[in-house]
Design a protein around this motif. Structure first.
Motif: not given
Length: 600
Positions: A438-450
């Motif tokens: 569930d927390l994978e979006p936090l670790f994905n550079p493509s969708v992570n906050d730049v």
């Protein structure tokens, strides 16, 4: 090293030390007694040799005196005192006098040292022997030793000389015995002793002519150098000078035989065998090894007894103490063993009871604090909703105020209903994997906050972890809260670690991240009733998450470090079902509702 091994080694070391000390004392005493016995017997043997030489000297002097005082000798002296005497008339008289008086060596010598008659050979008559005149004048009637000839071989003779005066003319008689194996045969010797007679035939100190007490030739062996040294230096002999013959296994002593001019004619060698001492030493060594073997067996028995009597109960107590320290449910020490062990077990059980009571008290205090915080927050939210509703009514449109009030009610209704936990058997690793997905979006550079540095997880889940009892949904939301706290505690990014493991009675989840807690106050107030000023835990998220863990029978511990900080969650492992027999003997229990949350 285990305690039984230490007991074993200490017992063996103490026994070995005692055995070595006793052995050293025994072998020292044994060698001292053998040395004293050897010194006494060697001194006695030397004294016997001197006594035998003195006895022989007295006998020789007496017998030579009898010959000198005999009538036949006096007539010979009167006859030879005439002018131009005929010595050939008396050429065989020396042999007759020697047979009569039991002398082995005898000579009649005229004035000037001319031999009248000699037992050595018939051709000796007329030969010059000046030494007889000098010996008769210097010996003063005492016997002396001289190198002689027997059957063509050199020997040592014990002689006495007498001077006869007839008018102005003089005649000399000299006689005695030969020193051979008969001197040795008559010596009283102790056990393990032997005697040898060394004759220095030609004065070269070559110890090759050696005979034993039976007259048989003997070999000097390694004592040849010792005999040669005594021959060259008489002070090297005597009862105090010993030569250790390692080949013959004996100690050799030498008594030099001296001529009147102190020249060494030979020596009486006394050998003292060390076989008895060596046998006693070997016997003592066997006793020592036997004692060490008994000590090792005794050490093994003592260590086994100590393990059965003391160590094993202590091991059980240590295991129980670990269970109590790990807050294992139902942990209790067995009260059996010796009085001391029973007293320790009772004290440990009392400490476990006090610890359980204190833990329950702390949990109650934590629940009361959570209730008070919930009451304050509920009151504040309702007051805020009522204020909004009053403003809406004043404006004539109460729809927005009512909707906001309904949101507050829905929020607390959902919060209360979520904490009614339907417990079931589950795997902690499965819950952790679901939360990380569930927390994978936090670790994905493509969708992570730049604007935020990248963050990545390092997952190390233990294998074959036992099951725990709990609700996967509630537990997942609690773990999600803790993981978010760890993620947002890494403002510079990096890698946080999620690790699971099994310890006795518990399944452990450790969440650690680089960097310390912001300050000591936050570490101490992390789960208090006062909220932290962070967007991801502005309300009761962390206290509520801890309450969920507590409702699962677990604990949450903060580990604050200078470089790495961590949250450690412990969940009790699921207890095995009782055996069928036990289930039949005990009344069935009806599962009740799940324990209510302290926040409901």
């Amino acid at each position: 090293m285990t305690f039984p091994a230490k007991v074993f080694l200490s017992f063996v070391a103490a026994f070995a030390l005692a055995a070595v000390l006793l052995f050293s004392a025994a072998i020292t005493g044994e060698r001292r007694s053998f040395s004293e016995l050897e010194s006494s017997q060697v001194a006695s043997a030397f004294e016997n040799v001197r006594r035998e030489l003195d006895r022989g000297a007295e006998d020789v002097v007496r017998r030579v005196g009898l010959v000198a005082e005999s009538e036949a000798t006096l007539r010979m002296a009167l006859d030879l005192s005439r002018p131009q005497p005929d010595y050939s008339i008396y050429a065989n008289d020396a042999s007759g006098a020697a047979r009569t008086h039991a002398l082995e060596v005898f000579e009649f010598v005229a004035e000037g040292g001319t031999v009248i008659s000699s037992t050595e050979s018939a051709g000796a008559s007329g030969r010059k022997e000046d030494w007889v005149v000098a010996a008769a004048q210097s010996s003063e009637g005492h016997a002396f030793l001289r190198r002689g000839t027997s059957a063509g071989e050199l020997s040592i003779d014990q002689l006495a000389a007498r001077e006869l005066s007839v008018g102005e003319r003089k005649m000399y008689v000299v006689g005695g015995r030969r020193l051979d194996h008969r001197l040795l045969a008559g010596l009283p010797l102790g056990p393990g002793m032997r005697t040898l007679l060394y004759v220095d035939a030609n004065g070269s100190c070559d110890p090759q002519q050696l005979i034993d007490s039976s007259g048989a030739p003997a070999s000097p062996g390694t004592a040849a150098e010792f005999l040669a040294r005594v021959c060259r230096n008489p002070s090297a002999g005597g009862p105090g000078q010993r030569f250790a013959d390692s080949i013959a296994r004996e100690d050799d002593y030498a008594m030099p035989l001296l001529a009147p001019d102190h020249a060494v004619l030979g020596a009486v060698m006394i050998g003292y065998s060390s076989a008895a001492q060596l046998a006693e030493d070997q016997s003592l060594w066997r006793r020592l090894w036997l004692a060490l073997a008994i000590g090792i067996l005794g050490g093994a028995a003592a260590s086994y007894w100590s393990a059965a009597r003391l160590v094993r109960p202590l091991v059980r107590l240590a295991r129980s103490a670990r269970d109590v320290a790990a807050l294992t449910p139902g942990a209790r020490a067995e009260e059996r063993g010796g009085p001391e062990v029973v007293a320790l077990a009772q004290a440990l059980n009392q400490a476990a009871q006090k610890l359980a009571a204190e833990r329950e008290r702390l949990m109650q205090a934590e629940r009361v604090a959570a209730w008070r915080e919930m009451t304050r927050r509920l009151t504040a939210d309702i007051e805020s909703a009522l204020d909004a509703l009053a403003e809406a009514r004043a404006s004539g449109d109460a729809t927005e105020g009512i909707a906001r009030f309904q949101q507050v009610l829905d929020r607390y209704r959902d919060f209360g209903e979520l904490l009614v936990l339907p417990m079931q058997s589950l795997r902690l690793n499965d819950v952790v994997r679901a939360v990380l997905r569930d927390l994978e979006p936090l670790f994905n550079p493509s969708v992570n906050d730049v604007s935020r540095p990248p963050i990545s997880p390092e997952v190390a889940l233990g294998e074959d972890l036992p099951s725990i009892r709990g609700d996967s949904s509630a537990l997942g939301r609690a773990l999600d809260t803790f993981l978010l706290y760890a993620v947002y505690s890494m403002p510079t990014g990096g890698t946080f670690v999620v690790r699971t493991a099994h310890v006795p009675g518990f399944v452990v989840l450790r969440i650690e991240w680089p960097g310390p807690f912001p300050n000591e106050e936050e570490a101490n107030r992390l789960f208090s009733s006062e909220p932290l000023k962070r967007a991801y835990c502005a309300g009761l998220e962390l206290p509520a998450a801890k309450a969920v863990v507590t409702d699962h029978g677990g604990t949450v511990e903060t580990v604050r470090g200078e470089q790495i900080s961590a949250l450690v969650l412990r969940f009790p492992e699921e207890q095995a079902a009782p055996p069928a027999g036990a289930a039949e003997r005990e009344p069935a229990t009806v599962p009740g509702p799940a324990p209510a949350s302290p926040l409901t």
